[in-house]
Write a protein that holds these residues in place. Structure first.
Motif, PDB file in Angstrom:
ATOM      1  N   ILE A 138       0.444  -0.981  -0.127  1.00 13.94           N
ATOM      2  CA  ILE A 138       0.145   0.345   0.138  1.00 13.94           C
ATOM      3  C   ILE A 138       0.383   0.614   0.149  1.00 13.94           C
ATOM      4  O   ILE A 138       0.475   2.042  -0.767  1.00 13.94           O
ATOM      5  CB  ILE A 138      -1.121  -0.096   1.269  1.00 13.94           C
ATOM      6  CG1 ILE A 138      -2.003  -0.731   1.247  1.00 13.94           C
ATOM      7  CG2 ILE A 138      -1.268   1.523   1.011  1.00 13.94           C
ATOM      8  CD1 ILE A 138      -2.902  -1.550   2.575  1.00 13.94           C
ATOM      9  N   LEU A 139       1.832   1.109   1.034  1.00 12.66           N
ATOM     10  CA  LEU A 139       2.667   2.472   0.691  1.00 12.66           C
ATOM     11  C   LEU A 139       3.385   2.540  -0.514  1.00 12.66           C
ATOM     12  O   LEU A 139       3.811   4.049  -0.778  1.00 12.66           O
ATOM     13  CB  LEU A 139       4.010   2.602   1.891  1.00 12.66           C
ATOM     14  CG  LEU A 139       3.079   2.250   3.010  1.00 12.66           C
ATOM     15  CD1 LEU A 139       4.558   1.596   3.808  1.00 12.66           C
ATOM     16  CD2 LEU A 139       3.121   4.014   4.001  1.00 12.66           C
ATOM     17  N   THR A 140       3.736   1.544  -0.991  1.00 13.21           N
ATOM     18  CA  THR A 140       4.744   1.889  -2.253  1.00 13.21           C
ATOM     19  C   THR A 140       3.735   2.393  -3.132  1.00 13.21           C
ATOM     20  O   THR A 140       4.183   2.781  -4.258  1.00 13.21           O
ATOM     21  CB  THR A 140       5.495  -0.061  -2.970  1.00 13.21           C
ATOM     22  OG1 THR A 140       5.873  -0.256  -2.074  1.00 13.21           O
ATOM     23  CG2 THR A 140       5.715   0.655  -4.198  1.00 13.21           C
ATOM     24  N   ALA A 141       2.327   1.733  -3.708  1.00 13.53           N
ATOM     25  CA  ALA A 141       1.242   2.325  -3.927  1.00 13.53           C
ATOM     26  C   ALA A 141       1.169   3.782  -3.815  1.00 13.53           C
ATOM     27  O   ALA A 141       0.748   4.800  -4.768  1.00 13.53           O
ATOM     28  CB  ALA A 141       0.089   1.619  -4.139  1.00 13.53           C
ATOM     29  N   GLY A 142       1.197   4.406  -2.894  1.00 16.32           N
ATOM     30  CA  GLY A 142       0.728   5.378  -2.302  1.00 16.32           C
ATOM     31  C   GLY A 142       1.653   6.213  -2.953  1.00 16.32           C
ATOM     32  O   GLY A 142       1.606   7.504  -3.567  1.00 16.32           O
ATOM     33  N   GLY A 143       3.376   6.244  -2.618  1.00 14.68           N
ATOM     34  CA  GLY A 143       4.011   6.483  -3.070  1.00 14.68           C
ATOM     35  C   GLY A 143       4.362   6.573  -5.017  1.00 14.68           C
ATOM     36  O   GLY A 143       4.472   7.842  -5.627  1.00 14.68           O
ATOM     37  N   PHE A 144       3.678   5.740  -5.594  1.00 17.33           N
ATOM     38  CA  PHE A 144       4.168   6.232  -7.043  1.00 17.33           C
ATOM     39  C   PHE A 144       3.094   6.735  -7.347  1.00 17.33           C
ATOM     40  O   PHE A 144       3.430   7.230  -8.540  1.00 17.33           O
ATOM     41  CB  PHE A 144       3.863   4.511  -7.699  1.00 17.33           C
ATOM     42  CG  PHE A 144       2.778   4.196  -8.751  1.00 17.33           C
ATOM     43  CD1 PHE A 144       5.109   3.973  -9.707  1.00 17.33           C
ATOM     44  CD2 PHE A 144       2.225   4.334  -9.811  1.00 17.33           C
ATOM     45  CE1 PHE A 144       4.853   4.220 -10.954  1.00 17.33           C
ATOM     46  CE2 PHE A 144       2.224   4.720 -10.997  1.00 17.33           C
ATOM     47  CZ  PHE A 144       3.048   4.108 -11.632  1.00 17.33           C
ATOM     48  N   LEU A 145       2.088   6.614  -6.761  1.00 15.83           N
ATOM     49  CA  LEU A 145       0.533   7.673  -7.139  1.00 15.83           C
ATOM     50  C   LEU A 145       1.330   9.718  -7.000  1.00 15.83           C
ATOM     51  O   LEU A 145       0.931  10.619  -7.954  1.00 15.83           O
ATOM     52  CB  LEU A 145      -0.063   7.581  -6.561  1.00 15.83           C
ATOM     53  CG  LEU A 145      -1.521   6.831  -6.745  1.00 15.83           C
ATOM     54  CD1 LEU A 145      -2.706   6.359  -6.115  1.00 15.83           C
ATOM     55  CD2 LEU A 145      -1.852   6.080  -8.551  1.00 15.83           C
ATOM     56  N   ALA A 146       1.540   9.512  -5.670  1.00 18.67           N
ATOM     57  CA  ALA A 146       2.118  10.489  -5.717  1.00 18.67           C
ATOM     58  C   ALA A 146       3.396  11.445  -6.829  1.00 18.67           C
ATOM     59  O   ALA A 146       3.695  11.998  -6.460  1.00 18.67           O
ATOM     60  CB  ALA A 146       2.234  11.001  -3.724  1.00 18.67           C
ATOM     61  N   GLY A 147       4.295  10.111  -6.413  1.00 15.71           N
ATOM     62  CA  GLY A 147       5.134  10.056  -7.187  1.00 15.71           C
ATOM     63  C   GLY A 147       5.350  10.579  -8.963  1.00 15.71           C
ATOM     64  O   GLY A 147       5.333  11.666  -9.611  1.00 15.71           O
ATOM     65  N   ALA A 148       3.829  10.083  -9.579  1.00 22.49           N
ATOM     66  CA  ALA A 148       3.190  10.080 -11.092  1.00 22.49           C
ATOM     67  C   ALA A 148       2.219  12.026 -10.816  1.00 22.49           C
ATOM     68  O   ALA A 148       2.882  12.793 -11.687  1.00 22.49           O
ATOM     69  CB  ALA A 148       1.796   9.840 -11.205  1.00 22.49           C
ATOM     70  N   MET A 149       1.759  11.996  -9.535  1.00 20.44           N
ATOM     71  CA  MET A 149       1.262  13.312  -9.496  1.00 20.44           C
ATOM     72  C   MET A 149       2.376  14.925  -9.755  1.00 20.44           C
ATOM     73  O   MET A 149       2.222  16.028 -10.090  1.00 20.44           O
ATOM     74  CB  MET A 149       0.173  14.163  -8.227  1.00 20.44           C
ATOM     75  CG  MET A 149      -0.087  14.727  -8.056  1.00 20.44           C
ATOM     76  SD  MET A 149      -0.399  15.220  -6.259  1.00 20.44           S
ATOM     77  CE  MET A 149      -1.311  16.621  -6.293  1.00 20.44           C
TER      78      MET A 149
END
Length: 362
Positions: free
Chosen positions: A15-26
């Motif tokens: 979940i943390l990795t997925a959240g990091g990916f989404l925040a990074g993509a933004m």
């Protein structure tokens, strides 16, 4: 943010990795579109140019400050649990690391985040520089340069001044802090109006800045609901770049976390933004001399960023958003050293207006 549904079905690291990916993509998408670049803003400021590039940085910076402090005020983000405030930090490292990072940023023609964003658009110079940055950051974190970093970092720490919380040191109220953040936003608006900063570029800059409080909010939400301890964090690139490098080199010894998702997220976001705006273009080095300059700059940023406890975004925006003393020292050192380095290399050019959007350089 209620994450019960996801926590019941997926592991906390996933979940943390997925959240990091989404925040990074933004962050990556908006940074690419806005041409967000601390180096460009710092050099324009040093040359007395209050134009588009400075307004873009101010929008991103103020959005991060304002968004983070609003979340802190509403009790959504326990800022005292952030690494920057929860444990002693290095004052000597912040100053020296910031100077090294600022020098390296000018030599490499971009900070760590800018190199990552440009790499995704086909800039091979930025890609190679980013790899050098990650290797030196890893060597400084856990490798051969670790003893050197620890020696410099131990010269003067926040334990000697009673902590790293600038708000507590100055006795500021939440109202004053929010007002301070609004001043930065107002400065960005004034400069943007005079420089005729395109509206979309200004909005994109705010979007890049808002990725920081989003990261704080997401990791704080996971930390409050997870069974295992989770470190709340914002957006930074020094440590995550080193960890992402090790993930590719030694997957079995690497653990998934927010930072591991962040770096590929920024790359993906920047790539998609460049693809849709038709800005993908392969670019390479012009000669051996420029290659050496980029490599030296990236190496200075790798060690300096790790010594300072963060890069131009990690310390300069994320750390500043929770008002860490060391973050403001690092940010000031980066701005000062970048301007002095540019003067040393290129002299002081004639003052010019910068009213048009500037395509990012590398």
């Amino acid at each position: 943010m209620d994450l019960t549904y996801f926590l019941d079905r997926f592991s906390e690291p996933a979940i943390l990795t997925a959240g990091g990916f989404l925040a990074g993509a933004m962050f990556g998408g908006f940074a690419q579109q806005s041409r967000f670049c601390l180096r460009a803003a710092a050099l324009d400021f040093a040359h007395g140019v209050f134009g588009v590039r400075l307004s873009i940085w101010l929008f991103a910076f103020s959005a991060a400050l304002l968004g983070t402090q609003l979340l802190v005020g509403f009790g959504e983000v326990p800022s005292q649990e952030a690494r920057q405030l929860a444990s002693p930090q290095s004052l000597s490292g912040a100053a020296l690391g910031g100077v090294m990072f600022g020098i390296g940023m000018v030599l490499a023609r971009g900070c760590a985040s800018r190199l990552l964003v440009l790499s995704a658009t086909g800039n091979l110079r930025a890609l190679l520089s980013g790899l050098v940055f990650a290797v030196i950051a890893q060597a400084s974190l856990r490798g051969i340069l670790k003893p050197v970093r620890e020696w410099f970092a131990g010269l003067w720490t926040t334990a000697e001044i009673g902590g790293n919380d600038l708000i507590a040191h100055l006795g500021l109220s939440q109202t004053v802090v929010l007002g301070f953040a609004l001043l930065w936003l107002a400065a960005g608006i004034v400069i943007a109006i005079k420089a005729k900063t395109p509206l979309w570029q200004a909005i994109a800059a705010c979007g890049a800045g808002l990725a920081v409080p989003l990261a704080w909010w997401f990791t704080a939400s996971v930390a409050s609901q997870a069974f295992e301890p989770v470190q709340i964090e914002g957006i930074t690139f020094t440590g995550p770049s080193a960890d992402t490098l090790m993930l590719f080199l030694s997957p079995a010894q690497s653990a998934l976390d927010f930072g591991i998702g962040l770096v590929p997220g920024v790359f993906a976001g920047s790539f998609l933004a460049a693809l849709f705006s038709r800005e993908l273009e392969l670019q390479g080095f012009e000669g051996g001399r420029s290659m050496a300059r980029y490599g030296a700059g990236a190496a200075l940023m790798g060690f300096g960023g790790m010594l300072a406890g963060g890069c131009a975004v990690g310390a300069g925006i994320t750390g500043a958003s929770v008002f860490a003393v060391t973050a403001w020292i690092t940010l000031s050192a980066i701005w000062l050293s970048a301007g002095l380095t540019d003067f040393a290399l290129n002299g002081r050019p004639a003052k010019t207006a910068s009213a048009q959007p500037v395509v990012g350089t590398s």
